[in-house]
Design an enzyme around this catalytic site. Structure first.
Site, PDB file in Angstrom:
ATOM      1  N   HIS A 141     -10.538  13.859  13.817  1.00  0.00           N
ATOM      2  CA  HIS A 141      -8.966  13.423  14.993  1.00  0.00           C
ATOM      3  C   HIS A 141      -7.855  13.878  15.829  1.00  0.00           C
ATOM      4  O   HIS A 141      -7.850  15.262  15.024  1.00  0.00           O
ATOM      5  CB  HIS A 141      -8.285  12.078  14.027  1.00  0.00           C
ATOM      6  CG  HIS A 141      -9.457  11.188  13.958  1.00  0.00           C
ATOM      7  ND1 HIS A 141      -9.464  10.396  14.560  1.00  0.00           N
ATOM      8  CD2 HIS A 141     -10.189  10.822  12.549  1.00  0.00           C
ATOM      9  CE1 HIS A 141     -10.118   9.843  14.187  1.00  0.00           C
ATOM     10  NE2 HIS A 141     -10.553   9.792  12.999  1.00  0.00           N
ATOM     11  N   CYS A 209      -8.291  13.851  20.920  1.00  0.00           N
ATOM     12  CA  CYS A 209      -8.734  13.212  21.880  1.00  0.00           C
ATOM     13  C   CYS A 209      -7.090  13.909  22.417  1.00  0.00           C
ATOM     14  O   CYS A 209      -6.500  14.902  21.740  1.00  0.00           O
ATOM     15  CB  CYS A 209      -7.798  11.873  21.465  1.00  0.00           C
ATOM     16  SG  CYS A 209      -9.122  10.863  20.595  1.00  0.00           S
TER      17      CYS A 209
END
Length: 247
Positions: A141, A209
């Site tokens: 993440h 991301c």
């Protein structure tokens, strides 16, 4: 000559709607700031927990001694790694560019797991293991749940990425980044971005991301294998020095 007097402008009276609008706007700013602070604060807490867990797991993989001065990385065939079971911890990653950065690498990146990725990082189970021919691909993440790859865009060419397993220390060097849509899965092919080729070298690919707090795109960092040393030799000297300097 008579002075001219302008008529005073009538006062605007606050209406219920205008007062309510201002109150809602103020509340929105306060809530937004609180949520942002809370997310950042919880990220920091979880990041510290992941750091501590990775340090503990690293100790279980082998002696934490430092290699002797002058120990050079080997470039011969690395040892053959053994994959662990789904959801089990596999290795520990160190990235000195991020400071005292240690994160556990778990096995599998199925959507269910990656959405609740608490150990830090996860290996794409279709990719290579550390040191193998092919693409050792890792997901993490950028924000939320510890945000291990928050600073992935800060890597510089030549920065080293260290992987510790029960067998060895593997060392990769960062080469370049790429911004892609989530559908561009070729970045984790055996030869990154070239799925039609068979792997004849060893690569590392880190995915996260992009931009912050958004699943709309992906930031990809690519690196190449530069060598390894047996776990019994101890931590690479340059990594130990980097960690000491970041302490």
């Amino acid at each position: 000559m008579r002075a001219r007097h302008s008529k005073p402008r009538p006062r605007r009276h606050a209406t219920f709607a205008s007062v309510l609008g201002e109150l809602l706007l103020t509340a929105g700013v306060l809530i937004g700031g609180f949520v942002g602070w809370q997310l950042g604060f919880s990220d920091a807490i979880m990041g510290n927990q992941q750091q501590a867990a990775a340090s503990e797991f690293a100790q279980s993989l082998g002696d934490e001694k430092v290699a002797e001065e002058g120990t050079e990385l080997r470039t011969d065939e690395p040892p053959r790694e053994t994959a662990v079971g789904a959801l089990e911890n596999y290795a520990v990653m160190y990235i000195p560019r991020f400071g005292d950065f240690q994160r556990t690498i778990g096995e599998t990146t199925s959507p269910l797991v990656i959405d609740s990725l608490e150990q830090g990082l996860a290996r794409y189970e279709t990719g290579a293991l550390a040191g193998e021919l092919g693409n050792f691909a890792i997901a993490g993440h950028r924000n939320g749940l510890g945000g291990p790859f928050t600073e992935l865009d800060q890597l510089r060419i030549g920065d080293r990425i260290y992987i510790k397993t029960p067998e060895a220390w593997y060392v990769y060097e960062f080469r370049n980044t790429e911004y892609v849509p989530p559908t561009q899965v070729d970045v984790v092919a055996p030869v990154p971005d070239m799925p039609e080729l068979d792997a004849d070298d060893r690569y590392i690919t880190l995915t996260t991301c992009n931009p912050d707090w958004s699943p709309e795109g992906r930031l990809i960092a690519f690196g190449v294998f530069v060598g390894w040393q047996p776990i019994e030799d101890g931590m690479p000297v340059e990594l130990a020095e980097a960690l000491e300097g970041n302490a």
